[in-house]
Design an enzyme around this catalytic site. Structure first.
Site, PDB file in Angstrom:
ATOM      1  N   ASP A  42       0.842  -1.194   0.000  1.00 20.80           N
ATOM      2  CA  ASP A  42       0.000   0.000   0.000  1.00 20.80           C
ATOM      3  C   ASP A  42       0.879   1.246   0.000  1.00 20.80           C
ATOM      4  OD1 ASP A  42      -1.930   2.055   0.636  1.00 20.80           O
ATOM      5  OD2 ASP A  42      -3.216   0.483   1.445  1.00 20.80           O
ATOM      6  N   SER A  92      -7.057   4.135  -1.401  1.00 21.31           N
ATOM      7  CA  SER A  92      -6.878   2.680  -1.321  1.00 21.31           C
ATOM      8  C   SER A  92      -8.177   1.907  -1.496  1.00 21.31           C
ATOM      9  CB  SER A  92      -6.243   2.309   0.025  1.00 21.31           C
ATOM     10  OG  SER A  92      -4.946   2.835   0.122  1.00 21.31           O
ATOM     11  N   PHE A 270      -3.975  -8.768  16.373  1.00 28.18           N
ATOM     12  CA  PHE A 270      -2.889  -8.480  17.306  1.00 28.18           C
ATOM     13  C   PHE A 270      -2.927  -7.094  17.944  1.00 28.18           C
ATOM     14  CE2 PHE A 270      -1.137 -11.776  14.474  1.00 28.18           C
ATOM     15  CZ  PHE A 270      -0.906 -12.749  15.425  1.00 28.18           C
ATOM     16  N   ASP A 317       2.066   2.838   3.476  1.00 30.96           N
ATOM     17  CA  ASP A 317       1.210   3.992   3.195  1.00 30.96           C
ATOM     18  C   ASP A 317       1.070   4.893   4.422  1.00 30.96           C
ATOM     19  OD1 ASP A 317      -1.304   5.283   1.713  1.00 30.96           O
ATOM     20  OD2 ASP A 317      -1.991   4.655   3.693  1.00 30.96           O
ATOM     21  N   HIS A 359      -1.276   2.575  -5.130  1.00 30.65           N
ATOM     22  CA  HIS A 359      -1.068   3.973  -5.523  1.00 30.65           C
ATOM     23  C   HIS A 359       0.297   4.392  -5.018  1.00 30.65           C
ATOM     24  CE1 HIS A 359      -1.590   5.102  -1.341  1.00 30.65           C
ATOM     25  NE2 HIS A 359      -2.681   4.346  -1.314  1.00 30.65           N
ATOM     26  N   HIS A 433      -1.820  11.135  -1.546  1.00 34.07           N
ATOM     27  CA  HIS A 433      -1.341  10.159  -2.515  1.00 34.07           C
ATOM     28  C   HIS A 433      -0.842  10.903  -3.747  1.00 34.07           C
ATOM     29  CE1 HIS A 433      -4.282   6.962  -0.715  1.00 34.07           C
ATOM     30  NE2 HIS A 433      -3.297   7.288   0.102  1.00 34.07           N
TER      31      HIS A 433
END
Length: 511
Positions: A42, A92, A270, A317, A359, A433
């Site tokens: 990502d 995303s 987690f 990302d 992206h 982005h």
């Protein structure tokens, strides 16, 4: 750096000859893919990819530029156009819908086509589109998702959910009007839509009733359960799996105790939200992305019909959004190590492995640094204001530091620490982005389909064709199976028929 060796032109000619011969010797793998390993970095744009390669080498005491990452060994490479239906630069959610569902859509929407509108529940109905994860499950394969973010985040969520808003993580996030119109949250869809065999990531707090104490952070109010409908989706998941060997775990010791050989289902969450950055991960509490990838594959590969596994390096990302180049690159190195583990555990003749980004980010590598200079350091060339600048910078983000028309003086600043925020050209709370094409790398059955410059939604269709899942089943109707035992059996049958024909011909001649 062995400069003497590289000063000899034969060094480069010999290297090029070997690369050329490797390309000439390459044979196309036209098998039907039994398995699909899909690695999604990502925010892993080309600059991130290149800079991470250099960092990986430098972490091994090399100069870095000549380092060969696992991703670099993939023989088939293409580019994907990342724009969404409504925006030049996508998020995303829209990109995931493209490469997982095969349909381009609008910003912030997941698992729906472009007729759906961001945040408007009524437009969602009838416009749902399914993902390759569901296509694989419907074909009898085992399926799984592994992510370093919450499992309800845009990328993994698109594999199983349909939502007019990527932000509807729990029912507490869904507006009353949307609930009235029949829309449900992403977490509840995780249990309902597709029977997913392996679910690994974060996101505990979206699964439990409001104010439920977190088992790891009981005094942290922000880590407590978010659900207003009083449902405990973790307990519901356990109940749904009765009669199967199913494990829910939230820490590394319990995770390590899960035996893949006799496990049917695994849900491992987690953290309350996203997982920690690799450089800040507590190895006693949380496994690495390499470990989670390995566990998922070992569980899924028991299915004789194969599997589909989505592995997301999601915090690349998030590090970029925070302007932290150090963290983004270390996350990418960890992601590359997970890819290596995936290749180690699978066979190339039957497993299509695809690596790509969704992206990019406005992240630049600039300034003529010397060969082998730290990728996290400063350019030896200074600006016309007689101040240094870093090799890595952002076009926008939280690192905007101009005061009274002057840039900060970095001469005595250590830019190689994990907390350093790179300078940006424009002030934004979070780095945006960027819209350039992203790399798509492939190896295994039908990997040659992933070349050229294509729309991002093409990826899902190419993977589906290679594995004979989804709507286009032409490949399995025309190609031999990947199974070598079955191929040998088929060959033996052909020999038997030939011998029988020969015997009959001999008898005819004797009559």
């Amino acid at each position: 750096m062995n400069t003497v060796e590289e000063e000899n032109p034969e060094f480069w000619r010999s290297q090029a000859r070997k690369t050329l011969q490797s390309a000439l010797d390459r044979k196309l793998n036209t098998n039907v893919a039994k398995n699909i390993l899909f690695f999604l970095g990502d925010g892993m744009g080309i600059t991130t990819y290149t800079a991470a390669r250099i960092l990986k080498g430098q972490l091994q005491n090399q100069t870095g530029e000549e380092t060969v990452m696992t991703m670099d060994t993939f023989p088939h490479v293409g580019l994907a156009k990342t724009y969404s239906v409504d925006f030049q630069i996508a998020d995303s959610a829209a990109t995931a819908t493209a490469y997982l569902c095969g349909v381009k859509t609008n910003l912030n929407t997941i698992g729906v086509n472009a007729a759906a509108r961001n945040g408007i529940c009524k437009t969602q109905k009838g416009n749902e589109v399914t993902s390759i994860l569901k296509w694989a499950k419907d074909a009898g394969k085992s399926v799984g998702i592994v992510t370093s973010t919450r499992v309800q985040h845009a990328t993994p969520a698109t594999s199983y959910a349909h939502s007019a808003s990527r932000k509807w993580y729990s029912d507490a996030d869904v507006p009353a009007g949307a609930k009235k119109d029949g829309c449900t949250d992403i977490s509840s869809q995780l249990l309902k839509n597709v029977d997913i065999d392996v679910i690994i990531g974060g996101g505990r707090k979206y699964m439990t009733p409001q104010y439920t104490k977190d088992p790891e952070y009981p005094t942290d109010f922000s880590a407590r359960g978010k659900r207003k409908d009083k449902r405990n989706l973790i307990e519901e998941w356990k109940s749904m799996k009765r009669g199967k060997v199913a494990h829910y775990v939230w820490n590394k010791s319990d995770f390590d105790a899960v035996n893949p050989e006799n496990t049917d289902y695994l849900m491992a969450l987690f953290e309350p939200g996203d997982l920690r950055f690799e450089e800040e991960r507590d190895p006693k509490m949380d496994p690495s992305i390499v470990e989670t990838t390995e566990k998922a594959i070992r569980i899924l590969q028991k299915n004789p019909k194969g599997f589909f596994l989505l592995v997301e390096g999601g915090r690349i990302d998030q590090a970029h959004h925070a302007g932290r180049g150090y963290m983004a690159l270390h996350e990418t190195v960890a992601f590359d190590n997970a890819i290596a583990k995936g290749l180690e555990l699978t066979k190339e003749h039957e497993t299509l492995t695809v690596v790509m980004a969704d992206h990019s980010h406005p992240f630049t590598l600039n300034g003529f640094p010397f060969r082998g200079q730290s990728i996290l350091g400063k350019s030896p060339l200074w600006g016309i204001d007689m101040l240094p600048y870093t090799t890595l910078m952002y076009g926008n983000g939280p690192g905007y530091k101009i005061r009274n028309g002057t840039r900060p003086d970095l001469r005595n600043v250590n830019t190689k620490t994990k907390d350093y925020v790179q300078v940006s050209a424009a002030p934004t709370e979070s780095t945006t982005h960027s819209g350039e094409d992203v790399a798509v790398l492939a190896r295994g059955p039908m990997a040659h389909l992933f070349q050229g410059v294509n729309e991002q939604n093409y990826i899902a269709h190419a993977m589906g064709y290679a594995a004979c899942v989804g709507a286009d089943l032409r490949h399995c109707q025309t190609q031999p199976t990947h199974d070598p035992d079955r191929n040998r059996a088929g060959a033996a049958a052909h020999v038997s028929v030939a011998l029988l024909f020969s015997l009959l011909l001999t008898l005819t001649l004797l009559m």
